[in-house]
Motif scaffolding. Structure first.
Motif, mmCIF file in Angstrom:
data_model
loop_
_atom_site.group_PDB
_atom_site.id
_atom_site.type_symbol
_atom_site.label_atom_id
_atom_site.label_comp_id
_atom_site.label_asym_id
_atom_site.label_seq_id
_atom_site.Cartn_x
_atom_site.Cartn_y
_atom_site.Cartn_z
ATOM 1 N N GLU A 108 -8.268 -3.362 -3.887
ATOM 2 C CA GLU A 108 -7.151 -2.913 -3.373
ATOM 3 C C GLU A 108 -7.889 -2.596 -1.868
ATOM 4 O OE1 GLU A 108 -7.519 1.132 -5.321
ATOM 5 O OE2 GLU A 108 -6.695 1.919 -3.687
ATOM 6 N N GLU A 109 -10.136 -2.705 -1.954
ATOM 7 C CA GLU A 109 -10.230 -2.805 -1.192
ATOM 8 C C GLU A 109 -9.630 -4.480 0.035
ATOM 9 O OE1 GLU A 109 -14.689 -0.661 -2.790
ATOM 10 O OE2 GLU A 109 -14.625 -3.474 -2.107
ATOM 11 N N VAL A 110 -9.483 -5.359 -0.992
ATOM 12 C CA VAL A 110 -9.525 -7.237 -0.606
ATOM 13 C C VAL A 110 -7.409 -6.375 0.085
ATOM 14 C CG1 VAL A 110 -8.686 -9.212 -0.555
ATOM 15 C CG2 VAL A 110 -10.609 -7.948 -1.570
ATOM 16 N N PHE A 111 -6.788 -5.349 -0.670
ATOM 17 C CA PHE A 111 -5.933 -5.079 0.400
ATOM 18 C C PHE A 111 -6.312 -4.315 1.346
ATOM 19 C CE2 PHE A 111 -2.016 -2.800 0.348
ATOM 20 C CZ PHE A 111 -1.080 -3.414 0.328
ATOM 21 N N ALA A 112 -6.697 -3.779 2.046
ATOM 22 C CA ALA A 112 -7.224 -2.862 2.390
ATOM 23 C C ALA A 112 -7.606 -2.831 3.593
ATOM 24 C CB ALA A 112 -7.552 -1.293 2.302
ATOM 25 N N PHE B 111 -0.240 -11.631 -1.009
ATOM 26 C CA PHE B 111 -1.727 -10.703 -2.159
ATOM 27 C C PHE B 111 -1.107 -10.434 -3.685
ATOM 28 C CE2 PHE B 111 -1.940 -8.661 2.286
ATOM 29 C CZ PHE B 111 -3.517 -8.869 1.514
ATOM 30 N N LEU B 112 0.341 -10.824 -3.864
ATOM 31 C CA LEU B 112 -0.003 -10.997 -5.041
ATOM 32 C C LEU B 112 -0.771 -12.444 -5.832
ATOM 33 C CD1 LEU B 112 3.657 -10.654 -6.110
ATOM 34 C CD2 LEU B 112 1.665 -9.308 -6.812
ATOM 35 N N ALA C 15 -0.470 2.405 2.054
ATOM 36 C CA ALA C 15 -0.650 3.189 0.827
ATOM 37 C C ALA C 15 0.555 2.680 0.402
ATOM 38 C CB ALA C 15 -1.243 4.413 1.393
ATOM 39 N N ALA C 16 1.405 3.208 1.401
ATOM 40 C CA ALA C 16 2.843 2.999 0.562
ATOM 41 C C ALA C 16 2.989 1.177 -0.018
ATOM 42 C CB ALA C 16 4.029 3.184 2.157
ATOM 43 N N ALA C 17 3.040 0.228 1.253
ATOM 44 C CA ALA C 17 3.065 -1.273 0.422
ATOM 45 C C ALA C 17 1.527 -1.265 -0.427
ATOM 46 C CB ALA C 17 2.063 -2.070 1.338
ATOM 47 N N TRP C 18 0.852 -0.582 -0.839
ATOM 48 C CA TRP C 18 -0.155 -0.908 -1.516
ATOM 49 C C TRP C 18 0.473 -0.525 -3.191
ATOM 50 C CZ3 TRP C 18 -3.436 -3.066 -4.418
ATOM 51 C CH2 TRP C 18 -4.117 -2.189 -5.390
#
Lengths: 183, 245
Positions: free
Chosen positions: A5-9, A37-38, B84-87
């Motif tokens: 999740e941190e990587v994504f952010a 990201f997948l 946040a929505a994309a997550w």
């Protein structure tokens, strides 16, 4: 190792902007970002330090982009890129998309003119020569030249300004030297 | 004389008559260049290549834009709500559990598989322990460099490895398929592709082989490519970037 999740952010916006810069619509850019990201998710545990992670996300992202282009049957990168900045528009004369057909290349650059051009370019200092080639031959903007050569944008402008004077003196009778070279 | 010709057109024509730029630097070298970590001699070589090579110069521009993390001209920056929505959207597509989510469902396996697996597990436990132990010992040793090969074509992290040139370095390769009986390594200068060091497999433990020891100070600081070959093949199994500072 960072959590996924941190990587994504950390990287979501960069990846999304990359696809937008490549000319994809908002929706397509979002889909491609999700796909990136997948793929990142599958291997995120194998990456142990931030610099490697950054390079790796970049690699996955560019692979996703190339795959999409291939899927679309695009032989070339046909998407129009959005400019890094709009400060220095390139004139039609230096439009990078223009390339001459081979027979025309032969006609326009025969004999003495070709030799004079080659000599004049060879006599320029390496940095100046690179600035001129990136500006005129490739049609890059000042900021792009600065990034590619790892120098300041003011240095690019100064180099091109000087180059314009030198080339005008040496090649003025052979070629049209464009005004937007270094002003 | 023909009509005055635009200098831009003339330069394009001149460039078109020159040989196409080859020997593209690996991404790890472009990253090091873009971050200003390359020695000047190497950086000059990269600059000269970038002037001629659209593909690599575009990659450097992409790297810079990726680092900058700002939206392209005309786009609004994404808000926290967008992210946040994309997550939330992505979460629905992720497999459950922590990555990598490769969970084996025993319930769906035939009954004879579990005893068989147990026997296999017993027979390989010692080997697995030994491999894990070796790797753990090596990981604690800062002078060991592990290059993880991925011969499936889906490369993991790009091999951007930075090490001190003043310390000896043991180079290992992981992921060597068991059917590959011999492995050799070449360390090439990225500047001109010249092989400066080469070696052959010294010791194999499972899929990990020790390939080479770079003695301290035998390699100058700079950018190198570590190329790994199997069974005397001409095509490498994998190539990694190695930056020695």
């Amino acid at each position: 190792m960072p959590k996924f999740e941190e990587v994504f952010a950390e990287y979501f916006q960069r990846v999304f902007y990359f696809f937008r810069r490549k000319g994809f619509s908002h929706q397509d850019a979002e889909d491609l970002t999700q796909e990136t990201f997948l793929r990142v998710f599958e291997h995120v545990e194998g990456v142990h330090n931030p610099p490697a992670l950054r390079t790796w996300v970049f690699t996955v992202m560019t692979n996703v982009w190339r795959n999409r282009l291939r899927d679309q049957g695009a032989q070339k990168r046909a998407h129009t890129e959005v400019a890094l900045d709009g400060q220095d528009e390139v004139s039609p004369a230096v439009d990078r998309a223009v390339s001459l057909p081979p027979e025309q290349e032969e006609q326009v650059l025969e004999g003495e003119r070709r030799e004079q051009l080659r000599l004049a370019m060879a006599e320029l200092a390496p940095r100046m020569r690179r600035c001129v080639r990136l500006r005129l031959e490739k049609g890059h903007k000042y900021k792009e030249i600065a990034v590619i050569l790892g120098i300041k944008i003011d240095t690019v402008k100064a180099q091109l300004h000087q180059a314009k004077a030198i080339l005008k003196e040496k090649l003025g009778e052979y070629f049209d030297i464009p005004d937007d070279l270094g002003d | 004389m023909a009509r005055p010709l635009s200098l831009a057109e003339a330069l394009k024509a001149l460039a078109a008559s020159e040989p196409e730029a080859r020997d593209h630097p690996p991404l790890s070298v472009l990253v090091a260049y873009q971050e200003g970590r390359l020695p000047e001699e190497e950086a000059e070589t990269v600059r000269e290549h970038l002037v001629a090579c659209d593909e690599c110069s575009e990659q450097v521009l992409d790297l810079a834009a990726f680092e900058e993390a700002s939206p392209p001209l005309g786009d609004h920056p994404l808000s926290e709500g967008d992210v946040a929505a994309a997550w939330e959207k992505l979460k629905k597509r992720l497999p459950d559990g922590p990555p990598p989510a490769r969970v084996l469902s025993f319930a769906r396996l035939p009954r004879y598989v579990l005893p068989l697996a147990a026997c296999l597990a017993l027979s390989v436990t010692a080997a697995v322990w030994w491999v894990a132990h070796s790797r753990e010992v090596a990981r604690r040793n800062p002078d060991s460099l592990y290059l993880a090969l991925d011969q499936s074509g889906t490369r993991g992290p790009e091999g951007s490895v930075t090490r001190s040139a003043s310390r000896a370095l043991d180079i290992y390769a992981q992921g060597i398929e068991p059917y590959i009986t011999r492995v050799r390594i070449e360390i090439r200068r990225d500047l001109d592709g010249r092989v400066v060091k080469s070696g052959k497999e010294q010791k194999r433990v499972g899929d990990t082989v020790k390939l080479y020891t770079v003695p301290a100070k035998e390699l100058e600081p700079g950018a190198y490519r570590v190329v790994i070959y199997g069974d005397d093949q001409e095509d490498p199994l994998d190539t990694f970037g190695l930056i020695l500072n």
